[in-house]
Write a protein that holds these residues in place. Structure first.
Motif, PDB file in Angstrom:
ATOM      1  N   LEU A   1       0.832  -1.195   0.000  1.00 17.30           N
ATOM      2  CA  LEU A   1       0.000   0.000   0.000  1.00 17.30           C
ATOM      3  C   LEU A   1       0.873   1.255   0.000  1.00 17.30           C
ATOM      4  O   LEU A   1       0.540   2.264  -0.622  1.00 17.30           O
ATOM      5  CB  LEU A   1      -0.922  -0.035   1.218  1.00 17.30           C
ATOM      6  CG  LEU A   1      -2.250   0.703   1.101  1.00 17.30           C
ATOM      7  CD1 LEU A   1      -3.284   0.020   1.976  1.00 17.30           C
ATOM      8  CD2 LEU A   1      -2.103   2.137   1.520  1.00 17.30           C
ATOM      9  N   GLY A   2       2.020   1.169   0.674  1.00 14.58           N
ATOM     10  CA  GLY A   2       2.965   2.275   0.647  1.00 14.58           C
ATOM     11  C   GLY A   2       3.454   2.568  -0.763  1.00 14.58           C
ATOM     12  O   GLY A   2       3.707   3.735  -1.116  1.00 14.58           O
ATOM     13  N   SER A   3       3.582   1.544  -1.597  1.00 14.62           N
ATOM     14  CA  SER A   3       3.987   1.752  -2.992  1.00 14.62           C
ATOM     15  C   SER A   3       2.935   2.558  -3.748  1.00 14.62           C
ATOM     16  O   SER A   3       3.272   3.435  -4.555  1.00 14.62           O
ATOM     17  CB  SER A   3       4.199   0.407  -3.695  1.00 14.62           C
ATOM     18  OG  SER A   3       5.279  -0.290  -3.128  1.00 14.62           O
ATOM     19  N   ILE A   4       1.667   2.281  -3.496  1.00 13.23           N
ATOM     20  CA  ILE A   4       0.584   3.046  -4.122  1.00 13.23           C
ATOM     21  C   ILE A   4       0.670   4.503  -3.679  1.00 13.23           C
ATOM     22  O   ILE A   4       0.531   5.429  -4.488  1.00 13.23           O
ATOM     23  CB  ILE A   4      -0.788   2.454  -3.759  1.00 13.23           C
ATOM     24  CG1 ILE A   4      -0.883   0.981  -4.179  1.00 13.23           C
ATOM     25  CG2 ILE A   4      -1.908   3.275  -4.397  1.00 13.23           C
ATOM     26  CD1 ILE A   4      -0.913   0.739  -5.649  1.00 13.23           C
ATOM     27  N   ALA A   5       0.904   4.701  -2.374  1.00 12.52           N
ATOM     28  CA  ALA A   5       0.998   6.067  -1.849  1.00 12.52           C
ATOM     29  C   ALA A   5       2.140   6.834  -2.517  1.00 12.52           C
ATOM     30  O   ALA A   5       1.987   8.014  -2.875  1.00 12.52           O
ATOM     31  CB  ALA A   5       1.189   6.027  -0.334  1.00 12.52           C
ATOM     32  N   ARG A   6       3.287   6.185  -2.697  1.00 12.14           N
ATOM     33  CA  ARG A   6       4.425   6.858  -3.321  1.00 12.14           C
ATOM     34  C   ARG A   6       4.148   7.192  -4.784  1.00 12.14           C
ATOM     35  O   ARG A   6       4.572   8.227  -5.290  1.00 12.14           O
ATOM     36  CB  ARG A   6       5.689   6.007  -3.189  1.00 12.14           C
ATOM     37  CG  ARG A   6       6.235   5.956  -1.760  1.00 12.14           C
ATOM     38  CD  ARG A   6       7.633   5.376  -1.711  1.00 12.14           C
ATOM     39  NE  ARG A   6       7.675   3.986  -2.150  1.00 12.14           N
ATOM     40  CZ  ARG A   6       7.387   2.944  -1.375  1.00 12.14           C
ATOM     41  NH1 ARG A   6       7.030   3.146  -0.120  1.00 12.14           N
ATOM     42  NH2 ARG A   6       7.463   1.716  -1.849  1.00 12.14           N
ATOM     43  N   MET A   7       3.431   6.302  -5.471  1.00 15.47           N
ATOM     44  CA  MET A   7       3.039   6.609  -6.851  1.00 15.47           C
ATOM     45  C   MET A   7       2.162   7.854  -6.895  1.00 15.47           C
ATOM     46  O   MET A   7       2.389   8.774  -7.693  1.00 15.47           O
ATOM     47  CB  MET A   7       2.284   5.423  -7.466  1.00 15.47           C
ATOM     48  CG  MET A   7       3.116   4.229  -7.830  1.00 15.47           C
ATOM     49  SD  MET A   7       2.085   3.046  -8.762  1.00 15.47           S
ATOM     50  CE  MET A   7       3.030   1.549  -8.558  1.00 15.47           C
ATOM     51  N   LEU A   8       1.150   7.902  -6.056  1.00 16.16           N
ATOM     52  CA  LEU A   8       0.209   9.027  -6.054  1.00 16.16           C
ATOM     53  C   LEU A   8       0.889  10.336  -5.679  1.00 16.16           C
ATOM     54  O   LEU A   8       0.526  11.403  -6.188  1.00 16.16           O
ATOM     55  CB  LEU A   8      -0.939   8.744  -5.083  1.00 16.16           C
ATOM     56  CG  LEU A   8      -1.892   7.606  -5.443  1.00 16.16           C
ATOM     57  CD1 LEU A   8      -2.823   7.298  -4.280  1.00 16.16           C
ATOM     58  CD2 LEU A   8      -2.702   7.948  -6.691  1.00 16.16           C
ATOM     59  N   ASP A   9       1.868  10.254  -4.789  1.00 17.67           N
ATOM     60  CA  ASP A   9       2.552  11.458  -4.308  1.00 17.67           C
ATOM     61  C   ASP A   9       3.668  11.918  -5.238  1.00 17.67           C
ATOM     62  O   ASP A   9       4.306  12.952  -4.988  1.00 17.67           O
ATOM     63  CB  ASP A   9       3.141  11.210  -2.916  1.00 17.67           C
ATOM     64  CG  ASP A   9       2.067  11.047  -1.859  1.00 17.67           C
ATOM     65  OD1 ASP A   9       0.916  11.446  -2.120  1.00 17.67           O
ATOM     66  OD2 ASP A   9       2.386  10.499  -0.781  1.00 17.67           O
TER      67      ASP A   9
END
Length: 336
Positions: A198-206
């Motif tokens: 889920l942290g990977s998704i957050a980094r993509m979005l940010d």
């Protein structure tokens, strides 16, 4: 009313397992390392749609110490052992992660045995199944075990050896065991603790991920992981079995990024579109501690199948495209 112990109630998977149990009518005990986190645990459950009241007891127990575990497990019908030791920095040696994982697992199992528990469901990981193998064209199954002698990262080594220690322990005990081995866990966020995937998704979005790494793995919704824990706890056929939790086939990171851009439009404007060349990624992995654990995955496809859980337990995962979308929506809402 049956009572179930969930270890690690403030964690991402643990909180959703607690929600699933409460929704099914169970009383729940859950452990935290610090009782000051009880209000946070209850608030997370309220965000998930539950107001547990007296149906939930929050108890102090740390995987690194014996205190509290006997009281936490005594008289419970089942234990969902979800908690895992956490490190605040990259381990200097494998043992810094491996030893606490094994010792913590054995503490929980001893307390369960001594407390009269019927069955323990342990949250393992695809990291105990799919790592350290040569490339292959067929999906990984529950018959596979990670090769811990193949230079794998400490986390995968710890999950593998902790699960093996659990199976060795129950072999001589009147205690049933089942394990759930999720792939990358995604889904709605209830609080600040969530999975590395889920942290990977957050980094993509940010916009914190300038380019996409080239590797593929399976993904699964945290709510479906929780439902599989409940099936593994209640179904007679689950005793003595491992169950991979994954939704369909694996996805490359570029596939995940494409779903985000398609479903979220402008809100996914910072999601990267280009894939980092393998030679660049491998070079960075040699010098970047955060990337080092991914080095063995670069260029690899770790496809796995949940056919066993579907066949034996009737479990079914929701479409991963919907989960990826809800994950992103939840992360964006958390920032507001």
């Amino acid at each position: 009313m049956a009572e179930v112990l969930v270890t690690g109630g403030s964690g991402y998977i643990g909180s959703w397992c607690t929600l699933a149990l409460l929704s099914a009518g169970f009383s729940v005990r859950t452990t935290v390392r610090d009782l000051e986190r009880e209000p946070q645990v209850r608030e997370m459950l309220r965000r998930g749609g539950a107001d547990p009241g007296a149906s939930l007891r929050v108890m102090r127990a740390d995987l690194g110490a014996d205190e509290g575990w006997a009281e936490a497990a005594a008289g419970c019908d089942a234990v969902l052992h979800v908690a895992s030791p956490t490190l605040t920095q990259v381990p200097r040696t494998d043992d810094e992660m491996v030893r606490p994982a094994i010792d913590g697992t054995l503490r929980v199992l001893r307390a369960a045995r001594d407390g009269g528990v019927r069955r323990v469901v342990m949250t393992s990981a695809i990291g105990a199944i799919a790592y350290g193998h040569p490339p292959r064209d067929t999906p990984f199954t529950e018959r596979d075990w990670t090769n811990v002698d193949a230079g794998i990262a400490p986390y995968q080594k710890s999950k593998t050896l902790a699960e093996r220690a659990a199976w060795d322990f129950v072999a001589g005990e009147p205690l049933e065991l089942a394990t759930v081995n999720p792939t990358g866990v995604l889904g709605p966020v209830l609080g600040p603790d969530y999975s590395p995937s889920l942290g990977s998704i957050a980094r993509m979005l940010d916009g914190e991920m300038p380019a996409l790494l080239k590797f593929a793995t399976g993904y699964v919704d945290v709510r479906d992981v929780a439902s599989l824990h409940l099936l593994a706890m209640t179904e007679p056929a689950a005793a003595g079995e491992r169950f991979i939790a994954t939704a369909g086939h694996s996805l490359w990171l570029r596939d995940v990024a494409a779903i985000l851009r398609e479903r979220l439009g402008e809100r996914a404007a910072k999601v990267p579109t280009r894939e980092m060349p393998l030679w660049v990624a491998r070079g960075l992995a040699r010098v970047n501690p955060q990337m080092r654990s991914l080095r063995a995955l670069l260029g690899r496809d770790l496809d796995a199948t949940s056919a066993k859980a579907e066949r034996l337990l009737g479990w079914k995962a929701r479409p991963i495209e919907d989960t990826i979308t809800e994950t992103a929506e939840s992360l964006l809402a958390l920032k507001k």
